[in-house]
Motif scaffolding. Structure first.
Motif, PDB file in Angstrom:
ATOM      1  N   UNK A   1     -39.693  21.598  15.614  1.00  0.00           N
ATOM      2  CA  UNK A   1     -40.562  21.885  15.680  1.00  0.00           C
ATOM      3  C   UNK A   1     -41.625  21.762  13.850  1.00  0.00           C
ATOM      4  N   UNK A   2     -42.165  20.421  13.486  1.00  0.00           N
ATOM      5  CA  UNK A   2     -42.671  20.932  12.401  1.00  0.00           C
ATOM      6  C   UNK A   2     -44.316  21.296  12.519  1.00  0.00           C
ATOM      7  N   UNK A   3     -44.163  23.096  12.202  1.00  0.00           N
ATOM      8  CA  UNK A   3     -45.869  23.006  12.023  1.00  0.00           C
ATOM      9  C   UNK A   3     -46.343  23.097  10.866  1.00  0.00           C
ATOM     10  N   UNK A   4     -47.941  23.273  10.602  1.00  0.00           N
ATOM     11  CA  UNK A   4     -48.452  24.048  10.003  1.00  0.00           C
ATOM     12  C   UNK A   4     -49.682  24.605  10.103  1.00  0.00           C
ATOM     13  N   UNK A   5     -50.147  25.926   9.091  1.00  0.00           N
ATOM     14  CA  UNK A   5     -50.498  27.262   9.232  1.00  0.00           C
ATOM     15  C   UNK A   5     -52.177  26.386   9.227  1.00  0.00           C
ATOM     16  N   UNK A   6     -52.754  26.709  10.579  1.00  0.00           N
ATOM     17  CA  UNK A   6     -54.655  25.945  10.754  1.00  0.00           C
ATOM     18  C   UNK A   6     -55.439  26.157   9.743  1.00  0.00           C
ATOM     19  N   UNK A   7     -55.284  27.392   9.138  1.00  0.00           N
ATOM     20  CA  UNK A   7     -55.623  28.259   7.599  1.00  0.00           C
ATOM     21  C   UNK A   7     -55.404  27.011   6.890  1.00  0.00           C
ATOM     22  N   UNK A   8     -54.389  26.854   6.278  1.00  0.00           N
ATOM     23  CA  UNK A   8     -54.021  25.424   4.785  1.00  0.00           C
ATOM     24  C   UNK A   8     -54.613  23.919   5.536  1.00  0.00           C
ATOM     25  N   UNK A   9     -54.491  24.044   6.524  1.00  0.00           N
ATOM     26  CA  UNK A   9     -55.116  22.251   7.119  1.00  0.00           C
ATOM     27  C   UNK A   9     -56.745  22.469   7.179  1.00  0.00           C
ATOM     28  N   UNK A  10     -57.291  23.052   7.363  1.00  0.00           N
ATOM     29  CA  UNK A  10     -58.252  23.809   6.752  1.00  0.00           C
ATOM     30  C   UNK A  10     -59.386  23.348   5.558  1.00  0.00           C
ATOM     31  N   UNK A  11     -58.313  23.853   5.406  1.00  0.00           N
ATOM     32  CA  UNK A  11     -58.715  23.245   3.687  1.00  0.00           C
ATOM     33  C   UNK A  11     -57.897  22.066   3.418  1.00  0.00           C
ATOM     34  N   UNK A  12     -57.681  20.915   3.183  1.00  0.00           N
ATOM     35  CA  UNK A  12     -57.276  19.811   3.155  1.00  0.00           C
ATOM     36  C   UNK A  12     -58.665  19.460   3.418  1.00  0.00           C
ATOM     37  N   UNK A  13     -58.601  17.991   2.284  1.00  0.00           N
ATOM     38  CA  UNK A  13     -59.537  16.716   2.745  1.00  0.00           C
ATOM     39  C   UNK A  13     -59.162  16.251   3.217  1.00  0.00           C
ATOM     40  N   UNK A  14     -59.448  14.745   4.197  1.00  0.00           N
ATOM     41  CA  UNK A  14     -59.354  14.040   5.390  1.00  0.00           C
ATOM     42  C   UNK A  14     -57.649  13.720   4.846  1.00  0.00           C
TER      43      UNK A  14
END
Length: 337
Positions: free
Chosen positions: A244-257
């Motif tokens: 599985x490839x996962x991403x940190x939700x902390x970093x994800x939430x700082x990305x724009x749409x």
């Protein structure tokens, strides 16, 4: 000692850049946003190359604004450690085996259920479809965004004592398993003695008689050289659990749409690339192992093994939601997926 210091230095640099990013400081990226990714597999392994492919696509899709620095070979620690770092936002992306995720979201037990998938195409279709997405979605409340699945092959039994044609042939065998309750239950349901042991100790364990064998896919059986000491390989293919490839939700939430869409697209496009590398590696490993004289047992009635898995399924399908996902996977098989 030099390698240990180097790894610690890299980890320190990663923490510094990740911390700077969290504070809105862009110096580490020199005007660009840099995402940091970890993979425990060695450089050149299909998952590592797939993340590199994703990195190149992400840079293209964002006009060079988002770049990725990739640290393979467990440079930033074992998967258990890097998962904790990812959840807390110190690491942006992480490619892991699904087993370490079991303690985070129980839904991740599903792809590892023995004999759930009838074939590799069935497994790929299920993981790429709605059932797989439902499992990835279960990670989000725990600080992880599931991006995609990579193949980890079909796991089969191998040992140094005798060929295995049916479950009764496994009685009394000491089989190494991952440190996973599910794998322990699986092996014990077949009448063998499950022995949790680090992967790096299997070869010596077999030669010294501490264990009789283990279970894994063709590439691992080959690259670990286990085929030199365990000369019987049975193609029962009991588990087809993915990576599985996962991403940190902390970093994800700082990305724009737009950037979120680019990350998902780049990850999705990396999947067929990874699978092409994986399939080639499987063919190479099998060809080399067979040429070495290993006895490969292909005439296996998998239904005899699957018939003993009811207690395992009952134990690990613990919620109505999990049962619903399992039913969806099974219905895909019935529909000819």
């Amino acid at each position: 000692m030099l390698n240990q210091k180097s790894s610690l230095t890299r980890r320190g640099a990663l923490a510094a850049c990740a911390g700077a990013g969290a504070l809105g400081i862009t110096g580490c990226g020199q005007g660009r946003e840099i995402l940091y990714a970890a993979d425990a597999q060695i450089d050149g392994y299909p998952t590592v190359e797939a993340v590199r492919f994703m990195a190149a696509r992400l840079e293209e899709l964002t006009g060079g604004r988002l770049k990725m620095n990739i640290y393979p070979g467990a440079q930033l620690g074992a998967e258990k450690d890097t998962l904790e770092i990812t959840i807390f936002g110190g690491l942006d992306l992480n490619r892991v085996n699904i087993a370490p995720l079991n303690s985070i979201a129980r839904e991740t037990f599903i792809p590892a259920l023995p004999f759930l998938f009838k074939s590799i195409p069935h497994a790929r279709a299920a993981m790429d479809g709605a059932p797989g997405q439902a499992i990835l979605d279960a990670l989000e409340p725990h600080g992880l965004i599931g991006l995609c699945y990579y193949d980890s092959g079909a796991r089969s039994f191998y040992n140094a004592r005798r060929p295995i044609h049916e479950p009764d042939d496994m009685k009394g065998l000491k089989i190494r398993v991952q440190n996973s309750d599910l794998y322990v239950s699986l092996v014990e349901a077949l009448g063998a003695n499950a022995t949790p042991m680090p992967y790096g100790e299997i070869y010596t364990g077999i030669t010294q008689g501490v264990i009789d064998g283990a279970e894994n896919n063709w590439p691992s059986y080959f690259t670990s050289r286990h085929f030199e000491v365990a000369r019987y390989y049975t193609l029962n293919q009991h588990v087809l659990a993915p990576e599985v490839l996962v991403m940190s939700a902390h970093r994800w939430n700082r990305l724009n749409d737009d950037d979120k869409q680019a990350v998902r697209q780049a990850a999705r496009e990396s999947v067929p690339f990874m699978r092409s590398l994986w399939d080639a590696l499987v063919d190479e490993a099998r060809e080399t192992v067979v040429a070495s004289g290993v006895e490969v047992v292909e005439d296996v009635d998998k239904s005899l093994f699957a018939a003993r898995m009811a207690p395992v399924w009952d134990r690990f399908i613990s919620t109505p939601k999990m049962q619903s996902i399992v039913d969806d996977i099974l219905s895909m098989e019935e529909a000819g997926a």
